[in-house]
Design an enzyme around this catalytic site. Structure first.
Site, PDB file in Angstrom:
ATOM      1  N   ARG A   1       0.845  -1.182   0.000  1.00  0.00           N
ATOM      2  CA  ARG A   1       0.000   0.000   0.000  1.00  0.00           C
ATOM      3  C   ARG A   1       0.887   1.242   0.000  1.00  0.00           C
ATOM      4  O   ARG A   1       1.746   1.391   0.874  1.00  0.00           O
ATOM      5  CB  ARG A   1      -0.907   0.017   1.242  1.00  0.00           C
ATOM      6  CG  ARG A   1      -1.761   1.264   1.298  1.00  0.00           C
ATOM      7  CD  ARG A   1      -2.397   1.482   2.654  1.00  0.00           C
ATOM      8  NE  ARG A   1      -3.050   2.775   2.653  1.00  0.00           N
ATOM      9  CZ  ARG A   1      -3.508   3.396   3.732  1.00  0.00           C
ATOM     10  NH1 ARG A   1      -3.395   2.834   4.914  1.00  0.00           N
ATOM     11  NH2 ARG A   1      -4.069   4.579   3.634  1.00  0.00           N
TER      12      ARG A   1
ATOM     13  N   HIS B   1      -3.140  11.001   1.115  1.00  0.00           N
ATOM     14  CA  HIS B   1      -2.690  10.647   2.461  1.00  0.00           C
ATOM     15  C   HIS B   1      -2.070  11.894   3.111  1.00  0.00           C
ATOM     16  O   HIS B   1      -0.867  12.000   3.273  1.00  0.00           O
ATOM     17  CB  HIS B   1      -1.667   9.511   2.390  1.00  0.00           C
ATOM     18  CG  HIS B   1      -1.408   8.827   3.690  1.00  0.00           C
ATOM     19  ND1 HIS B   1      -1.479   7.455   3.842  1.00  0.00           N
ATOM     20  CD2 HIS B   1      -1.062   9.302   4.915  1.00  0.00           C
ATOM     21  CE1 HIS B   1      -1.190   7.122   5.083  1.00  0.00           C
ATOM     22  NE2 HIS B   1      -0.934   8.230   5.756  1.00  0.00           N
TER      23      HIS B   1
ATOM     24  N   GLU C   1      -8.106   7.697   6.202  1.00  0.00           N
ATOM     25  CA  GLU C   1      -8.658   8.017   7.523  1.00  0.00           C
ATOM     26  C   GLU C   1      -9.021   9.493   7.700  1.00  0.00           C
ATOM     27  O   GLU C   1      -8.390  10.231   8.439  1.00  0.00           O
ATOM     28  CB  GLU C   1      -7.710   7.549   8.633  1.00  0.00           C
ATOM     29  CG  GLU C   1      -6.283   8.016   8.572  1.00  0.00           C
ATOM     30  CD  GLU C   1      -5.418   7.519   9.712  1.00  0.00           C
ATOM     31  OE1 GLU C   1      -5.663   6.418  10.232  1.00  0.00           O
ATOM     32  OE2 GLU C   1      -4.476   8.257  10.086  1.00  0.00           O
TER      33      GLU C   1
ATOM     34  N   ASN D   1      -7.386   1.359  10.008  1.00  0.00           N
ATOM     35  CA  ASN D   1      -6.066   1.632  10.566  1.00  0.00           C
ATOM     36  C   ASN D   1      -6.192   1.586  12.082  1.00  0.00           C
ATOM     37  O   ASN D   1      -7.047   2.255  12.662  1.00  0.00           O
ATOM     38  CB  ASN D   1      -5.566   3.014  10.140  1.00  0.00           C
ATOM     39  CG  ASN D   1      -5.391   3.140   8.644  1.00  0.00           C
ATOM     40  OD1 ASN D   1      -5.347   2.142   7.924  1.00  0.00           O
ATOM     41  ND2 ASN D   1      -5.288   4.364   8.152  1.00  0.00           N
TER      42      ASN D   1
ATOM     43  N   TYR E   1      -3.877   1.153  15.935  1.00  0.00           N
ATOM     44  CA  TYR E   1      -2.609   1.070  16.647  1.00  0.00           C
ATOM     45  C   TYR E   1      -2.772   0.808  18.131  1.00  0.00           C
ATOM     46  O   TYR E   1      -1.963   0.105  18.732  1.00  0.00           O
ATOM     47  CB  TYR E   1      -1.817   2.378  16.475  1.00  0.00           C
ATOM     48  CG  TYR E   1      -1.347   2.629  15.074  1.00  0.00           C
ATOM     49  CD1 TYR E   1      -0.064   2.275  14.676  1.00  0.00           C
ATOM     50  CD2 TYR E   1      -2.179   3.227  14.134  1.00  0.00           C
ATOM     51  CE1 TYR E   1       0.386   2.511  13.381  1.00  0.00           C
ATOM     52  CE2 TYR E   1      -1.745   3.458  12.834  1.00  0.00           C
ATOM     53  CZ  TYR E   1      -0.465   3.102  12.466  1.00  0.00           C
ATOM     54  OH  TYR E   1      -0.030   3.321  11.180  1.00  0.00           O
TER      55      TYR E   1
ATOM     56  N   GLU F   1      -3.349  -0.488   8.273  1.00  0.00           N
ATOM     57  CA  GLU F   1      -2.224   0.018   9.073  1.00  0.00           C
ATOM     58  C   GLU F   1      -2.292  -0.594  10.459  1.00  0.00           C
ATOM     59  O   GLU F   1      -3.340  -0.584  11.100  1.00  0.00           O
ATOM     60  CB  GLU F   1      -2.246   1.546   9.230  1.00  0.00           C
ATOM     61  CG  GLU F   1      -1.892   2.333   7.984  1.00  0.00           C
ATOM     62  CD  GLU F   1      -1.869   3.835   8.248  1.00  0.00           C
ATOM     63  OE1 GLU F   1      -1.590   4.244   9.400  1.00  0.00           O
ATOM     64  OE2 GLU F   1      -2.144   4.607   7.312  1.00  0.00           O
TER      65      GLU F   1
END
Length: 519
Positions: A106, A151, A196, A334, A336, A401
């Site tokens: 990506r 992005h 996002e 995404n 984290y 992500e």
């Protein structure tokens, strides 16, 4: 025969068989198979890796302007002028992708490398040629190409006109997308229009890397999200109507997310409100057709308390609701980290401090990456996946992500442990709980420029020497681990740092080998 010898021999045989049985069980547990067709890949973004910020006709992006004119906002006052120099080293990067064996890669396009002014009046053939060359190199090694149109690095010329707060951005973005589809679409397997939009609008307009002023969410954030959703939908329909039949790709919506885990003060109601303000704000319009009711009610009431003439959260017309609803082939996620969503007790006094009324608490026992915001809570991603399954009828979901930051260690055991634990939760949600997950993507392929953190935080599975004019790439331990995971299509237990054991299974492996030698 000596009875003591017989007893000792019998005991060793019995123990050995027991150890072998445990060893087989460990292999079963430690090597969890990925489903057939499941994609394993890595990601990057144009401003963070390309460099070549002003060559071959490229125009000035929003992030070029920030780093050159507001460098005090960047932790180490650095910029992406050279970054990883992927503009010049893209062939080497493709060979690394081949060496690791990634199923998909990506990356994003720089809007101003294709349309230097931001508008479609003049295209830059050098920029289009660069991306065509990169895509053709990826096709040669049979990698699924995942391309993000935008992005974070939009043209500064458009930022001067209000950027994503300006509704005209919807048309400007559609014009840009058409140029990309016309010139590059035949080489792209999966398109992501905007990365996002919920995180973009919160980070850029509310500057969440620093403490907020009054604690209330900004009107600009909601205008940004509103226009971003419109822009995404217009581009999805553009592709669906004019390009899908001939190019045969997919195009989907990508959202950021944070998870949660049970704790004191965390309730089903606080979890739901947290999810709706974090994720539902962008997912609901795509899958349901409008913003969640809790957002419309709370933001409307608080706007009234602020004596505003209308809610800070814009309203969609019925026409726009129909355009936006269903405008995606999949949901990209995404993820984290996680928080403990707890209701703000000050609201009992009638004093709202945020539109959500949620405090995002952190358990002091949680470990963190080198990025202090990145608490390590693997269970959180599974909770998000199950919530999405139930909330939106289990859409096809691609994790685009997931990553861990350190300070650049080559023996990055902690990064491997992070990915092992998070991918384990993804597999549980997929195999055990029926979540429709299709891909897992490591952020990031390379150490790179990490926005406001500059080069102080390293997420890459490949090390980049930023002190070298050549921006030399080299393997980390995580490179080798991911290569083996992809080769075997199984989630392999992390290696242990030198002088330690990673757990009971490693001990069992070692002891079994010792017993075999004795026999």
């Amino acid at each position: 025969m000596d009875i003591t010898f017989i007893m000792r021999y019998f005991w060793m045989i019995t123990l050995t068989f027991s150890m072998f049985e445990a060893n087989v069980q460990c292999q079963t547990n430690d090597r969890r198979a990925f489903p057939d067709g499941f994609l394993l890949g890595a990601a990057s973004a144009s401003y963070q890796v390309e460099g070549a910020w002003n060559v071959n006709g490229k125009g000035e992006s929003h992030w070029d302007f920030i780093t050159h004119n507001q460098s005090e906002r960047i932790s180490d006052r650095s910029n992406g002028d050279i970054a990883c120099d992927s503009f010049n080293k893209y062939k080497e990067d493709v060979q690394w992708i081949k060496s690791i064996g990634l199923d998909h890669y990506r990356f994003s396009l720089s809007w101003t490398r294709i349309l230097p002014s931001g508008f479609n009046d003049t295209t830059n053939p050098n920029g289009i040629r660069y991306y065509r060359d990169l895509l053709e190199e990826l096709k040669v090694i049979n990698v699924t190409t995942v391309v993000t149109l935008y992005h974070r690095d939009h043209p500064q010329a458009l930022e001067n006109l209000g950027g994503w707060r300006n509704e005209r951005m919807v048309q400007w973005f559609e014009d840009y997308a058409k140029v990309v589809f016309d010139n590059l679409g035949h080489l792209v397997d999966i398109f992501i229009p905007i990365n996002e939009i919920n995180a973009l609008c919160a980070d850029e307009l509310n500057d969440t890397y620093k403490p907020r002023g009054n604690g209330l969410d900004d009107m600009g954030e909601y205008a940004c999200i509103h226009n971003g959703l419109k822009a995404h939908a217009k581009v999805w329909h553009l592709y669906d109507k004019n390009y899908r039949a001939t190019q045969g790709g997919m195009i989907g919506f990508v959202s950021s997310s944070r998870g949660w885990v049970p704790s004191e003060g965390v309730t089903e109601e606080s979890i739901d409100r947290y999810f709706q303000f974090r994720c539902g704000i962008v997912m609901h319009p795509i899958f349901i057709g409008d913003y969640p009711e809790i957002l419309k009610t709370r933001i409307g009431n608080i706007s009234n308390l602020e004596n505003l003439p209308e809610s800070r959260l814009p309203e969609f017309t019925d026409e726009w609701k129909n355009i936006i609803k269903g405008a995606t082939d999949f949901l990209g996620l995404n993820h984290y980290t996680s928080r403990l969503p707890i209701f703000d007790t000050s609201e009992k006094l009638g004093v709202p401090t945020s539109d959500s009324g949620i405090i995002e608490a952190v358990d002091p026992n949680w470990s963190t990456a080198s990025s202090q915001w990145l608490t390590i809570v693997p269970e959180g991603i599974g909770n998000v996946l199950r919530k999405i399954r139930d909330e939106y009828d289990n859409p096809a979901l691609y994790i685009f992500e997931n990553g861990f930051s350190d300070t650049g260690e080559t023996e990055d055991y902690a990064r491997i442990k992070y990915h092992y634990d998070y991918a384990s939760e993804v597999l549980k949600a997929t195999v055990r709980d029926g979540c429709n997950v299709k891909a897992y993507t490591v952020w990031s392929l390379l150490d790179n420029f990490e926005w406001y953190y500059g080069y102080t935080q390293r997420f890459g599975i490949l090390k980049v020497d930023f002190d070298s004019p050549n921006r030399t790439r080299s393997e980390k331990l995580s490179t080798q681990w991911l290569r083996e995971v992809i080769r075997t299509r199984t989630l392999i237990e992390p290696p242990a740092p030198s002088g330690t054991r990673s757990g009971s299974c490693e001990f069992i492996h070692e002891e079994t080998e010792k017993l075999v030698e004795k026999l």
